[in-house]
Scaffold this active site. Structure first.
Site, mmCIF file in Angstrom:
data_model
loop_
_atom_site.group_PDB
_atom_site.id
_atom_site.type_symbol
_atom_site.label_atom_id
_atom_site.label_comp_id
_atom_site.label_asym_id
_atom_site.label_seq_id
_atom_site.Cartn_x
_atom_site.Cartn_y
_atom_site.Cartn_z
ATOM 1 N N HIS A 271 -10.100 0.893 1.707
ATOM 2 C CA HIS A 271 -9.509 2.418 2.121
ATOM 3 C C HIS A 271 -10.697 3.496 2.302
ATOM 4 O O HIS A 271 -10.782 4.070 3.312
ATOM 5 C CB HIS A 271 -8.803 3.043 0.886
ATOM 6 N N HIS B 262 -8.913 -3.867 -2.359
ATOM 7 C CA HIS B 262 -8.075 -3.130 -1.293
ATOM 8 C C HIS B 262 -8.358 -1.825 -1.338
ATOM 9 O O HIS B 262 -8.456 -1.036 -0.231
ATOM 10 C CB HIS B 262 -6.549 -3.501 -1.844
ATOM 11 N N GLU B 263 -8.639 -1.129 -2.441
ATOM 12 C CA GLU B 263 -9.019 0.326 -2.642
ATOM 13 C C GLU B 263 -10.444 0.394 -1.936
ATOM 14 O O GLU B 263 -10.562 1.656 -1.110
ATOM 15 C CB GLU B 263 -9.163 0.788 -4.105
ATOM 16 N N CYS C 197 1.018 -0.988 -0.278
ATOM 17 C CA CYS C 197 0.091 0.065 -0.049
ATOM 18 C C CYS C 197 0.920 1.194 -0.008
ATOM 19 O O CYS C 197 1.870 1.150 0.847
ATOM 20 C CB CYS C 197 -0.789 -0.041 1.390
HETATM 21 NI NI NI Z 1 -3.685 0.922 -0.193
#
Ligand code: NI
Length: 196
Positions: A151, A147-148, A105
Site C-alpha cells: 500500500h 500487503h500493507e 482489502c
Molecule cells: Ni489492503
C-alpha cells in the site's frame, strides 16, 4: 474518530508514499483514528493512503487470526501478539518459496483472491516512538506485512493477479470506484456522482 476508507480507483492509493519524522503533526491522533477505523471495519491492517494520506505509515493487528484454527499453533501464538505501528518500513530482503493465500482489502470490498508471495521477509521500521527495529517475519505475519507494505508503495493485491483474473474483475473494480457497493463501514469513492 472513524475515518472514511478510500475506495479502489482513488489516485492516493497509487502514490509511492513519503517518509515521515517525529515532527509530523498530530501523529498520535492519526494513529488512534486509524486504529478505530481498522477495528470498526474488522480489518487486520490499514495503511495511511487508505485514509487519504500518502505517508509511509501502516498499522497491523493480526490478533483475530490468533483464534483462527486454519493456522498452525505456532503461527497463532505469533499472530496473537502481532499488533504494531510501522513507520518508514522497508523490506530488506524477501526469501523462500511463494505460497498462496486468499487476500482481501478494506479499499476493495467484496473481492477476495488468491495471491502468491514469498514466505519470509527481513524488515526495518520505526515504531510510534520512532525507535528503529530490524526483524524477520514469516508465514501469515509476513503476508499481512507485505500487503500493507505494498500500500505505501502504491500497489494493490489485485495488481498481482493474472491477466485473465484482472479482466474478470474489471467491471467489479469499476463499480467499487463508483460507489456501487455495500460495505458495512464508511467509505469514500473517487467516482461517485452527487457527492455529499
Ligand atoms: Ni489492503
Amino acid at each position: 474518530m472513524i475515518l472514511p476508507i478510500v475506495a479502489y480507483g482513488d489516485p492516493v492509493l497509487r502514490k509511492v508514499c513519503k517518509k515521515i519524522d517525529a515532527d509530523f503533526p498530530k501523529l498520535d491522533l492519526l494513529i488512534a483514528n486509524m486504529r478505530e477505523t481498522m477495528y470498526n471495519a474488522s480489518g487486520v491492517g490499514l495503511a495511511a493512503p487508505q485514509i487519504g494520506k500518502p505517508i509511509r505509515l501502516f498499522i497491523i493487528d493480526a490478533s483475530p487470526f490468533g483464534e483462527d484454527e486454519d493456522f498452525s499453533e505456532e503461527d497463532r501464538e505469533i499472530l496473537k501478539n502481532f499488533n504494531r505501528v510501522f513507520i518508514n518500513a522497508q523490506i530488506l530482503t524477501e526469501e523462500g518459496d511463494e505460497w498462496v493465500f486468499n487476500e482481501g482489502c478494506l479499499s476493495i470490498p467484496d473481492i477476495r483472491e488468491d495471491v502468491f508471495r514469498q514466505e519470509k521477509v527481513h524488515i526495518e521500521y520505526e515504531d510510534e516512538n520512532f525507535e528503529k527495529h530490524t526483524e524477520v517475519l514469516t508465514g501469515i505475519a509476513a503476508r499481512v506485512f507485505q500487503h500493507e507494505y505494498d500500500h505505501i508503495e502504491g500497489i494493490l493485491f489485485t495488481d498481482k493477479l493474472s491477466t485473465l483474473k484482472k479482466r474478470i474483475l474489471k467491471k467489479k473494480l469499476e463499480n467499487i470506484s463508483k460507489g456501487k457497493i455495500n460495505a458495512d463501514y464508511r467509505m469514500r469513492f473517487p467516482k461517485l456522482k452527487n457527492k455529499k
